[in-house]
Design a protein around this motif. Structure first.
Motif, short mmCIF file in Angstrom:
data_model
loop_
_atom_site.label_atom_id
_atom_site.label_comp_id
_atom_site.label_asym_id
_atom_site.label_seq_id
_atom_site.Cartn_x
_atom_site.Cartn_y
_atom_site.Cartn_z
N ASN A 202 0.81 -1.22 0.00
CA ASN A 202 0.00 0.00 0.00
C ASN A 202 0.84 1.26 0.00
O ASN A 202 0.33 2.36 -0.26
N GLU A 203 2.12 1.13 0.30
CA GLU A 203 3.02 2.29 0.27
C GLU A 203 3.61 2.50 -1.12
O GLU A 203 4.53 3.29 -1.29
N ALA A 204 3.08 1.80 -2.12
CA ALA A 204 3.52 1.91 -3.52
C ALA A 204 4.94 1.39 -3.72
O ALA A 204 5.73 1.95 -4.47
N PHE A 205 5.25 0.30 -3.03
CA PHE A 205 6.54 -0.37 -3.21
C PHE A 205 6.30 -1.82 -3.66
O PHE A 205 5.33 -2.45 -3.24
N ASP A 206 7.22 -2.33 -4.48
CA ASP A 206 7.29 -3.76 -4.77
C ASP A 206 8.40 -4.33 -3.90
O ASP A 206 9.55 -3.92 -4.02
N VAL A 207 8.06 -5.26 -3.02
CA VAL A 207 9.01 -5.79 -2.05
C VAL A 207 9.04 -7.31 -2.11
O VAL A 207 7.99 -7.96 -2.24
N GLY A 208 10.23 -7.88 -2.03
CA GLY A 208 10.36 -9.33 -2.01
C GLY A 208 11.73 -9.79 -2.42
O GLY A 208 12.72 -9.06 -2.27
N THR A 209 11.81 -11.01 -2.95
CA THR A 209 13.09 -11.59 -3.34
C THR A 209 12.96 -12.32 -4.68
O THR A 209 11.87 -12.76 -5.06
N VAL A 210 14.09 -12.42 -5.34
CA VAL A 210 14.21 -13.20 -6.57
C VAL A 210 15.43 -14.08 -6.41
O VAL A 210 16.50 -13.59 -6.01
N VAL A 211 15.30 -15.37 -6.69
CA VAL A 211 16.43 -16.30 -6.60
C VAL A 211 16.85 -16.69 -8.00
O VAL A 211 16.02 -17.09 -8.83
N VAL A 212 18.14 -16.57 -8.28
CA VAL A 212 18.72 -16.97 -9.57
C VAL A 212 19.71 -18.08 -9.32
O VAL A 212 20.60 -17.96 -8.46
N GLY A 213 19.57 -19.17 -10.06
CA GLY A 213 20.43 -20.32 -9.84
C GLY A 213 19.89 -21.23 -8.77
O GLY A 213 18.84 -20.98 -8.18
N SER A 214 20.61 -22.31 -8.51
CA SER A 214 20.15 -23.28 -7.52
C SER A 214 21.34 -23.86 -6.76
O SER A 214 22.49 -23.70 -7.15
N GLY A 215 21.01 -24.53 -5.65
CA GLY A 215 22.06 -25.17 -4.85
C GLY A 215 23.04 -24.17 -4.28
O GLY A 215 22.67 -23.05 -3.92
#
Length: 366
Positions: free
Chosen positions: A259-272
Motif C-alpha cells: 500500500n506504500e507503492a513499493f514492490d518488495v520481495g526476493t528473486v532467486v537466480v540459480g540453484s544449490g
C-alpha cells in the motif's frame, strides 16, 4: 560543458538509463515518449552545474511509484511540466535547472520536457547514479534536515478519476511519504518536482556527471549491437566497470506490491550452492549468496540482463527465465550525499527485513 539534447540522444538515454535502473527506474517506452516530446517541443539543454550561479535554484524532477506494471498508473508528459510550474509558483521564482533523483529507463529523461517547455536547464547531475526506492535516497542529503522544503506531485489515471495535484511544504523526511501515498492513490506512478536548493549545494552533494554516464553507456550499447549480444554485454561490463556475477535461471520470484507503492520481495537466480538471492524494494537492493553472505549491496549497481542483453525490470522477470546479473561496485561510481546519509536507511531496512546501512556506509575500497 553545454550541449543541446536531440532525438539522437533519446534512445541512448533510455538504453543507458535502463542499465542503471537496477530493476526499476520506470519504463523504457515512457522514457522514449518523454524524450521525443521534449526534443520535438523545444531544445532541452544539458549543462554542468558550474554553468549556473551559486545562488541559482535547482530542483529535482522525479517520478514516484513502483515499476512492476501491476497498477493502473497513468502519467503524461504534461504532468512533469505542471509539477515544475507548481513548484515555481510555490517558490516564487522559476528554478534555473533540474536534476533527477536517479537514472532509470525513463527517469534519466525526467527533466527534458520541463526544460524544453519552461527553459530551465537539464543539469548533468543526479541524486543517485542508480535507481532506488525512496525519494529520500535521491534527496542529496536533505533526508535528515529540518529545513522546510517544497514538493509537488501531478498525475493519475484520468478514467478512474485518480488525477491528483499536490503541493506540500515541510521537512523532506516528513513530506516525502505524502507524495508516496499520492502516487499510490493516483494509480501507482506520479510526476513530482521537489526540494529546490541552491546550485552551490547541488554542486557539493549530487552525483555529478550522472546524465552523461547514462548517455555515454547508451551510445556505446547502440554501437555494439551490430556485433551481437555478447558484444553488448561485454560493452556494458566495460563501460560500467562492473562484472557479471552469474548467468543462470530465475528459480523463484516472490515480490508483492504494498500500500506504500513499493514492490518488495526476493528473486532467486540459480540453484544449490550457486544460488543468488536478490532482495527487491522496487529495485535490486542487495544480493546474498547461498550461504547468506552479502556479495552486493546498495548503492552498488545491480542489474538483470536478458539473454538478448536487455536490462530487465523486476516486473519483467519470470521463473524459468535465464538472466545475467551485472554488479557494479559503489567504489567506481560517483555517490550523492543521499546514499551516504544514515537517515535514509531505517525505513527501507524495516520494509525489506535486511541490513543495508552498514554496507552502504562502510568506506569504499577504491
Amino acid at each position: 560543458m553545454r550541449r543541446t539534447l536531440t532525438e539522437k540522444d533519446v534512445e541512448p538515454a533510455v538504453r543507458g538509463g535502463s542499465v542503471y535502473a537496477a530493476g526499476g527506474g520506470g519504463w523504457a517506452d515512457h522514457g522514449r515518449k518523454l524524450g521525443y516530446a521534449a526534443v520535438g517541443a523545444g531544445a532541452p539543454e544539458l549543462v554542468s552545474i558550474d554553468e549556473l550561479n551559486d545562488d541559482d535554484w535547482v530542483a529535482t524532477a522525479a517520478a514516484i511509484g513502483a515499476p512492476a506494471s501491476t497498477t493502473p498508473w497513468e502519467m503524461r508528459g504534461v504532468d512533469y511540466v505542471k509539477a515544475v510550474r507548481m513548484l515555481n509558483e510555490a517558490l516564487g521564482t522559476p528554478v534555473s535547472g533540474l536534476i533527477v533523483g536517479q537514472n532509470g529507463k525513463s527517469s534519466t529523461l525526467n527533466g527534458w520536457l520541463p526544460s524544453a517547455i519552461l527553459g530551465c536547464k537539464v543539469i548533468d547531475a543526479v541524486g543517485d547514479i542508480r535507481a532506488h526506492p525512496t525519494g529520500d535516497m535521491g534527496s542529496i542529503g536533505m533526508a535528515g534536515s529540518q529545513e522546510q522544503m517544497i514538493q509537488t506531485a501531478v498525475g493519475g489515471n484520468r478514467e478512474q478519476n485518480r488525477y491528483i495535484e499536490l503541493t506540500v511544504r515541510g521537512a523532506t523526511a516528513k513530506v516525502s511519504p505524502i507524495l508516496r501515498t499520492a502516487s499510490d492513490m493516483s494509480g501507482g506512478f506520479i510526476a513530482s518536482a521537489r526540494n529546490p536548493l541552491r546550485a552551490s549545494y547541488v554542486a557539493r552533494n549530487a552525483a555529478l556527471g550522472g546524465i552523461s554516464m547514462a548517455l555515454d553507456l547508451g551510445h556505446a550499447i547502440l554501437a555494439a549491437e551490430p556485433k551481437g549480444t555478447a558484444a553488448v554485454i561485454d560493452t556494458i561490463v566495460e563501460q560500467t566497470r562492473g562484472a557479471i556475477l552469474i548467468e543462470d535461471v530465475v528459480t523463484k520470484k516472490n515480490v508483492v506490491y504494498t500500500n506504500e507503492a513499493f514492490d518488495v520481495g526476493t528473486v532467486v537466480v540459480g540453484s544449490g550452492d550457486k544460488a543468488l538471492t536478490l532482495h527487491v524494494m522496487n529495485e535490486y537492493m542487495a544480493i546474498d549468496d547461498a550461504g547468506g553472505n552479502r556479495i552486493a549491496s546498495f548503492p552498488d549497481v545491480i542489474t538483470t540482463l536478458s539473454t538478448d542483453a536487455e536490462p530487465l525490470s523486476v516486473g519483467q522477470l519470470e521463473e524459468g527465465m535465464r538472466v545475467h546479473i551485472l554488479h557494479v561496485p559503489k567504489s567506481v561510481i560517483p555517490l550523492g550525499a543521499g546514499v551516504l546519509d544514515p537517515a535514509v536507511y531505517p525505513s527501507v531496512e524495516k520494509a525489506m527485513g535486511i541490513e543495508l546501512a552498514k554496507y552502504a556506509l562502510e568506506p569504499s575500497n577504491a
